[in-house]
Scaffold this active site. Sequence first.
Site, PDB file in Angstrom:
ATOM      1  N   SER A 207       0.846  -1.192   0.000  1.00 14.89           N
ATOM      2  CA  SER A 207       0.000   0.000   0.000  1.00 14.89           C
ATOM      3  C   SER A 207       0.891   1.255   0.000  1.00 14.89           C
ATOM      4  O   SER A 207       1.758   1.380  -0.848  1.00 14.89           O
ATOM      5  CB  SER A 207      -0.940  -0.028   1.206  1.00 14.89           C
ATOM      6  OG  SER A 207      -1.949   0.930   1.061  1.00 14.89           O
ATOM      7  N   ASP A 457      -8.484  -6.224  -5.040  1.00 13.49           N
ATOM      8  CA  ASP A 457      -8.200  -5.040  -4.209  1.00 13.49           C
ATOM      9  C   ASP A 457      -9.305  -4.007  -4.399  1.00 13.49           C
ATOM     10  O   ASP A 457      -9.662  -3.676  -5.528  1.00 13.49           O
ATOM     11  CB  ASP A 457      -6.831  -4.460  -4.606  1.00 13.49           C
ATOM     12  CG  ASP A 457      -6.296  -3.454  -3.595  1.00 13.49           C
ATOM     13  OD1 ASP A 457      -7.091  -2.639  -3.084  1.00 13.49           O
ATOM     14  OD2 ASP A 457      -5.078  -3.492  -3.315  1.00 13.49           O
ATOM     15  N   HIS A 503      -7.040  -5.818  -0.296  1.00 11.76           N
ATOM     16  CA  HIS A 503      -5.966  -4.844  -0.207  1.00 11.76           C
ATOM     17  C   HIS A 503      -4.894  -5.275   0.794  1.00 11.76           C
ATOM     18  O   HIS A 503      -5.108  -5.236   1.996  1.00 11.76           O
ATOM     19  CB  HIS A 503      -6.527  -3.473   0.185  1.00 11.76           C
ATOM     20  CG  HIS A 503      -5.502  -2.388   0.141  1.00 11.76           C
ATOM     21  ND1 HIS A 503      -4.731  -2.147  -0.981  1.00 11.76           N
ATOM     22  CD2 HIS A 503      -5.077  -1.500   1.066  1.00 11.76           C
ATOM     23  CE1 HIS A 503      -3.890  -1.155  -0.731  1.00 11.76           C
ATOM     24  NE2 HIS A 503      -4.089  -0.750   0.505  1.00 11.76           N
TER      25      HIS A 503
END
Length: 592
Positions: A207, A457, A503
């Site tokens: 991320s 995601d 994610h």
Amino acid sequence: MTRLQLPLALAVGSLAAASALQASATATLADVCTVDYVQSILPADGFEHNIVFDADSVTANAVYDYNVTAGDNFPAATDRNFCNVTFTYTREGGNATTELKYWLPAPKQFNNRYLTTGGFGYAISGDEEYLPSGLVVGAVSGTTNGGIGAFGDELTAVILNANGSLNYEHLYDFAYLAIHQLTQIGKEVTKNFYNASKIYSYYQGCSEGGREGWSQVQRYQTQFDGAAIGAPAFRQAFQQVNHIVAAVTEKAQNYAPPPCELERILNDTISACDGLDGRVDGVVSRTDLCYYHYNATSSIGNSYNCAASSGSGGFGKRQMAASSTPAQNGTVSAEAAELVNLLYKGLHDSQGRRVYLGYQPTATFTDAETTYNTTTDEWEVSSSGMGVSIAGQYLQRFLKEVEADTISLDGVTYDTVRSWMLEGLRKFDGTLETTWPDLTEYRQNGGKIIHYHGESDYSIPAASSVRYYEMAKSVMHPGLSDEEATEKFNEFYRLFLVPGAGHCAPSTDQPNGPFPQSVLESIIAWVEDGVNPKRLNATVIDGTVSDKDQKICSWPLRPKWTNNGTEMDCVKSEVALENFYPKLDSIPVVVY
Ligand SMILES: *[C@@H]1O[C@H](CO)[C@@H](O)[C@H](O)[C@H]1NC(C)=O
Ligand SMILES: *[C@@H]1O[C@H](CO)[C@@H](O)[C@H](O)[C@H]1NC(C)=O
Ligand SMILES: *[C@@H]1O[C@H](CO)[C@@H](O)[C@H](O)[C@H]1NC(C)=O
Ligand SMILES: *[C@@H]1O[C@H](CO)[C@@H](O)[C@H](O)[C@H]1NC(C)=O
Ligand SMILES: *[C@@H]1O[C@H](CO)[C@@H](O)[C@H](O)[C@H]1NC(C)=O
Ligand SMILES: *[C@@H]1O[C@H](CO)[C@@H](O)[C@H](O)[C@H]1NC(C)=O
Ligand SMILES: *[C@@H]1O[C@H](CO)[C@@H](O)[C@H](O)[C@H]1NC(C)=O
Ligand SMILES: *[C@@H]1O[C@H](CO)[C@@H](O)[C@H](O)[C@H]1NC(C)=O
Ligand SMILES: *[C@@H]1O[C@H](CO)[C@@H](O)[C@H](O)[C@H]1NC(C)=O
Ligand SMILES: *[C@@H]1O[C@H](CO)[C@@H](O)[C@H](O)[C@H]1NC(C)=O
Ligand SMILES: CC(=O)N[C@H]1CO[C@H](CO)[C@@H](O)[C@@H]1O
Ligand SMILES: [Ca+2]
């Protein structure tokens, strides 16, 4: 796989190394985990031009028999001993005081490795959440507070000065400088602490941590030997604003779906597309095929039922405002189906040209979450939901330089969103964008990259990673056929789309999906032992399938199960390229 042990590494060195070998063979954790010793091994002031260490700030405490609990991004390990070190530095001519934290394995458990770890959201550091990853492989691991407050604090709180101007020191620290200095200092501290002449250096993060990894690989191409980078939040001018697209679409369509209605459509998507990959396991490994196969209009009339909830919801690792919702019963409407089809299609401008990328079908509709108004007993497009909040923080603080987190959706059209993206690109191309595509020097230096991204995601489109991989490939290998270019490119950089994953973690919607929990070990094996991961090792962490050890295909190859879902091939697919790598024909410049 053979691991380089410290004595072995030094045995091949000089006489000086031989005497160091003696010292290291006898030094115990207790010997070296002292404030005095750490002060003695800090680099000299003036390191990296202008760094000034505060020796008085050094803390050091030994931790014994520490058991690493498995995370999504590292496996479990037992009985680790390490020295937990912190200290601060300032920069001549700078204003920030930066705090670093390193976990240094006991000399006996040290394998000649250094690891920089990253953060999440607008926090540059995950503090102690990601440091254990290094302990598992005998690496020193480090993290930085980035020059703001405590480890894990968010940049948004300090990015504006009191008078409203952008704080460029914090901006540049966050964009790339703080992680660079953490790494340079960490590598030096590691060598000095163990008297090691040669160490391998690694990066691991997902991320924002993934963006931080790219910020280093792109800008300081000789700094790391290997980088394990997940779902990077790069191309930030587009990525952050993209979070508002779902709400803008709901406004444009004048329809605010009850969350349960979208959940039903998501469930239908998964059932409709599960088998397209040749294995019925609740995991949609071919969301590209799904994109063309499933049309949300086929869900119209299907019933949904969700019990009332008292709030404190939460998606993934991001915090969500607690809100209670009433029981939701109904059937999927034509409005909801049309909305979902638009979301799957991604942002287009008023002339129908594509502006940016959407999430893959099977991603949860996190950005599209609506709120319930108890006065009107209606669902409303949320101006405070997670998607709008993430976009709002960026749009207000970074773009408009206003001390606010929320942004009004009134009058915001698809073209407004596009113009914000272009404005951000002009403003942050050299800092937050993080998409420099030429990695030639990294490659020449022997560096390796494993880049992975959850195919489902819901926060960063999987197509965002595909785009960077394909763009960098074409920049570095012009004139080759795609097949030849891919083959060359994959000698040092591979991209893996993780089936069913959300994610930076497996998804509860598709629990049988694998996740590359030991990705750090995979990059180490590539760097140190030359094991090029043609397929990436992954583990089904929470699911119920019997084959928990699985492999992930290397993009652009796509999984295809045969023999009734018992064997996996990795096959070429034109459809995948079309779906994951569309032309952004609304954008007048090249978008890497
Ligand atoms: C490194 O060398 C110094 C000086 O010889 C010694 O005091 C120290 O214990 C050594 N460190 C390790 C980890 O062996
Ligand atoms: C760590 O794991 C070891 C081996 O399983 C066990 O003996 C020990 O009690 C554990 N330590 C802690 C602090 O839980
Ligand atoms: C590491 O040191 C810092 C600073 O003293 C402290 O806050 C933190 O709790 C320590 N962590 C461990 C695992 O000892
Ligand atoms: C420098 O740091 C001090 C203390 O943190 C802060 O009050 C001041 O605003 C900062 N100045 C700049 C130019 O960032
Ligand atoms: C705004 O604040 C910053 C940081 O304190 C300072 O450097 C700058 O000069 C200020 N600008 C004005 C116009 O006062
Ligand atoms: C979606 O599927 C999950 C898992 O089977 C189930 O718990 C949930 O109730 C379903 N939701 C809807 C709205 O159908
Ligand atoms: C979905 O089906 C509807 C008709 O049922 C059609 O109008 C629409 O174009 C289809 N959408 C996609 C994305 O295929
Ligand atoms: C709920 O709806 C009423 C009536 O339209 C409106 O005045 C109020 O602001 C809404 N509440 C929220 C929290 O949006
Ligand atoms: C990958 O998994 C295989 C077993 O399937 C194992 O033999 C190999 O060591 C693993 N590779 C890495 C780099 O962990
Ligand atoms: C195929 O796999 C499914 C799911 O594992 C199983 O239920 C089914 O019996 C298998 N069919 C054959 C022909 O082996
Ligand atoms: C009015 C109505 O049908 N209410 C139902 C909505 O769904 C919940 C959860 O399934 C039921 O408990 C309610 O009876
Ligand atoms: Ca499947």
